[in-house]
Design a protein around this motif. Sequence first.
Motif, PDB file in Angstrom:
ATOM      1  N   GLN A 167      37.927  45.291  42.958  1.00 33.43           N
ATOM      2  CA  GLN A 167      37.201  46.479  43.422  1.00 33.43           C
ATOM      3  C   GLN A 167      36.190  46.116  44.505  1.00 33.43           C
ATOM      4  O   GLN A 167      36.051  46.818  45.502  1.00 33.43           O
ATOM      5  N   LEU A 168      35.488  45.018  44.312  1.00 32.56           N
ATOM      6  CA  LEU A 168      34.516  44.578  45.305  1.00 32.56           C
ATOM      7  C   LEU A 168      35.208  44.228  46.621  1.00 32.56           C
ATOM      8  O   LEU A 168      34.730  44.586  47.707  1.00 32.56           O
ATOM      9  N   ALA A 169      36.335  43.526  46.515  1.00 30.07           N
ATOM     10  CA  ALA A 169      37.050  43.095  47.721  1.00 30.07           C
ATOM     11  C   ALA A 169      37.631  44.292  48.474  1.00 30.07           C
ATOM     12  O   ALA A 169      37.435  44.435  49.689  1.00 30.07           O
ATOM     13  N   LYS A 170      38.339  45.155  47.752  1.00 32.62           N
ATOM     14  CA  LYS A 170      38.943  46.310  48.431  1.00 32.62           C
ATOM     15  C   LYS A 170      37.860  47.277  48.885  1.00 32.62           C
ATOM     16  O   LYS A 170      37.991  47.941  49.921  1.00 32.62           O
ATOM     17  N   GLY A 171      36.765  47.360  48.104  1.00 37.52           N
ATOM     18  CA  GLY A 171      35.664  48.228  48.491  1.00 37.52           C
ATOM     19  C   GLY A 171      35.027  47.807  49.796  1.00 37.52           C
ATOM     20  O   GLY A 171      34.635  48.646  50.620  1.00 37.52           O
ATOM     21  N   ALA A 172      34.934  46.483  50.016  1.00 36.91           N
ATOM     22  CA  ALA A 172      34.349  45.969  51.260  1.00 36.91           C
ATOM     23  C   ALA A 172      35.205  46.363  52.460  1.00 36.91           C
ATOM     24  O   ALA A 172      34.689  46.845  53.479  1.00 36.91           O
ATOM     25  N   ILE A 173      36.531  46.160  52.348  1.00 42.92           N
ATOM     26  CA  ILE A 173      37.429  46.515  53.453  1.00 42.92           C
ATOM     27  C   ILE A 173      37.423  48.021  53.677  1.00 42.92           C
ATOM     28  O   ILE A 173      37.308  48.506  54.819  1.00 42.92           O
ATOM     29  N   ALA A 174      37.540  48.788  52.589  1.00 43.26           N
ATOM     30  CA  ALA A 174      37.570  50.250  52.707  1.00 43.26           C
ATOM     31  C   ALA A 174      36.278  50.786  53.308  1.00 43.26           C
ATOM     32  O   ALA A 174      36.284  51.751  54.088  1.00 43.26           O
ATOM     33  N   THR A 175      35.160  50.153  52.959  1.00 40.84           N
ATOM     34  CA  THR A 175      33.876  50.584  53.528  1.00 40.84           C
ATOM     35  C   THR A 175      33.834  50.313  55.018  1.00 40.84           C
ATOM     36  O   THR A 175      33.337  51.136  55.805  1.00 40.84           O
ATOM     37  N   ALA A 217      31.239  54.996  47.357  1.00 39.86           N
ATOM     38  CA  ALA A 217      32.447  55.811  47.252  1.00 39.86           C
ATOM     39  C   ALA A 217      33.710  54.954  47.305  1.00 39.86           C
ATOM     40  O   ALA A 217      34.711  55.257  46.652  1.00 39.86           O
ATOM     41  N   SER A 218      33.645  53.841  48.061  1.00 43.54           N
ATOM     42  CA  SER A 218      34.823  52.987  48.229  1.00 43.54           C
ATOM     43  C   SER A 218      35.097  52.108  47.019  1.00 43.54           C
ATOM     44  O   SER A 218      36.207  51.592  46.858  1.00 43.54           O
ATOM     45  N   MET A 219      34.119  51.925  46.150  1.00 47.09           N
ATOM     46  CA  MET A 219      34.292  51.070  44.986  1.00 47.09           C
ATOM     47  C   MET A 219      35.228  51.699  43.950  1.00 47.09           C
ATOM     48  O   MET A 219      35.966  51.003  43.252  1.00 47.09           O
ATOM     49  N   SER A 220      35.214  52.995  43.821  1.00 44.97           N
ATOM     50  CA  SER A 220      36.062  53.659  42.838  1.00 44.97           C
ATOM     51  C   SER A 220      37.509  53.681  43.319  1.00 44.97           C
ATOM     52  O   SER A 220      37.794  53.580  44.518  1.00 44.97           O
ATOM     53  N   PHE A 221      38.421  53.836  42.371  1.00 42.04           N
ATOM     54  CA  PHE A 221      39.818  53.994  42.729  1.00 42.04           C
ATOM     55  C   PHE A 221      40.098  55.470  43.021  1.00 42.04           C
ATOM     56  O   PHE A 221      39.478  56.356  42.426  1.00 42.04           O
ATOM     57  N   PRO A 222      41.024  55.749  43.921  1.00 40.63           N
ATOM     58  CA  PRO A 222      41.230  57.138  44.376  1.00 40.63           C
ATOM     59  C   PRO A 222      42.104  57.970  43.445  1.00 40.63           C
ATOM     60  O   PRO A 222      43.218  58.358  43.785  1.00 40.63           O
TER      61      PRO A 222
END
Length: 617
Positions: free
Chosen positions: A501-509, A605-610
């Motif tokens: 979540q942290l990794a994907k959240g960073a990219i998504a952010t 917002a990016s940390m959560s799954f969609p």
Amino acid sequence: MKCKVTFYPAMKEVEVPAGTLLKEAIDLAGLDFDFPCGGRGKCGKCRVRVVKGRMEPSEADKTHLDEKEIADGLRLACAAAVEEDVGVELLEVRGHKILIATTERRIDLDPHVQKHCLKAPPPTLEDQRPDWNRLQAVLEEAGGSKDLRISLRALRALPEALRAGGFTCTAVTAGEEVMGIEKGDTTSTLLGIAFDIGTTTVVGYLLDLLTGKVLAVASALNPQTKYGADVISRITYATQEKDGLERLHRAVIEVLNELIEKAASEAKCRKEDVYAASVVGNSCMHHLFLGLNPKHIALSPYVPVTGMEQVVAASELGIEINEAGVIYVLPNIAGFVGADTVGVILATEMDKSEEIKLAIDIGTNGEIVLGTKDRLLACSAAAGPAFEGAQISCGMRGTKGAIDHVEFGEEFSYTTIDGERPKGICGSGLIDAVAGMLKVGIIDYRGRILPPEALVGTPAESFASRVVEQDGGRAFLLAAEDEAADGRPLYITQQDVRELQLAKGAIATGVAVLLDRYGIAPEDVSEVLLAGAFGNYLDRHSACAIGLIPSVLEDRVRPVGNAAGTGAITALLSKGEYRRAARIAASVEYVELGSYPRFMELFGASMSFPTAAPAKA
């Protein structure tokens, strides 16, 4: 007291003072071995087995290894101290999948280094002009510049080369300088090599500069990984360890020389036939390659020593090509957006696009570029090492035995690299697994693994038996003891999900910030270009399912292979493209995520799954 350490299967022996850590002994033996966390005892990945003698378990061993593993002789090399003669088996598996495929684009050949066959009139008593004046006049007659100068090395070679060839020689020029003089006509051979120095891997493309043809490709793991898996670990090592910067610098120079030798052998040519090299890499790799201290890249306000393109004599860096050889290093954009990103833009021609495009190079340090020919924005997202397998309980790099794809169908299934029994899971497999767990309802939108009883009556019910208690928390069983290669069951733990979540959240952010800064919505993007090895292997549906990439863009995703390598090739084959790379680096607007006004809002917002709504617990 001195202790002898024998390493298997390499059969290397070293003597070290009692109390020396195995990590230091491995380094002394000249062996490549990964220390993903930089040898700080945090990741538990540097496992070795003591097969002769005894080594007392350290506190780090007790934290990361279970009692059976310790009893079987497993130790962490970063924390195990040598107190007597020992034999140690290095368990790390090589054979990583290294992406060498590049994108294709048309290039007008105009190499930096050129050759000119010249016939000079021999001197006479009536014509006593110095050799260089004589040759310079012939060069000018052939269309060369009047301001052409000659290097000292070439000047020293000039008299012998001229006379050995009957006053026919070949001048090797780079820009306004004659870099080399060769006897006779050698104009039929002119090679170059383009390097992409990645944090994890290094790839070299041997090219015929006269035709633009790729003659050979050579690749290797970046040997700097033994000093840390990520750039921050290496910057720390370079600045805090004695001779740390020199060790990191020498490590990358040595691997480049190995790749030159390997590529030349494959192409059945000599490394002396290579006259030029181009180099791309992130800002840290750029600094370590040049021997520049990267300390201030990691300290606010994240300032590199230089961002400009660099032209350096190969001999000055110890690069073993022709003694007249020249190295062309592409420019950086900012402290954490380097020449590799410039290479991606150059390769994909984003700077010429009429439509809005989004390029993402997903890795420990993700680089993201958004825009058109009129405006390009870039940022760096500190994703951390989860995509590389570090800080994941059974994570590993993309090598033999890594689970690389996962599917939740009627039954749970997975594939491994080279079809071997599973040893762990790599980044693409991790994303597939979490996307599947999210799809069937094993995890909720917050990333929480639900208890088995909550899965009754849901699509996840058939997988409920795989949800178990592990180390005081819930985990999902990937492979049981009898399936796994080393007899240890493989799990995705609750902490692993948090790391992803942290990794994907960073990219998504990063993507969200650039879209916000540009003032557009995700659907305004015409194409998503996934660069690099990870982007090439991941499943785009899974990437969108976990929110790594906006779901509306799933059908617009296009892997572009090693676009950074293509950029390096392009800049080597064309002086104009190399100059264009400098213009790109100067024109891209860098966005510092941490100081962006809406960063915390977008990151949250990016940390959560969609998912549309939380699953019921």
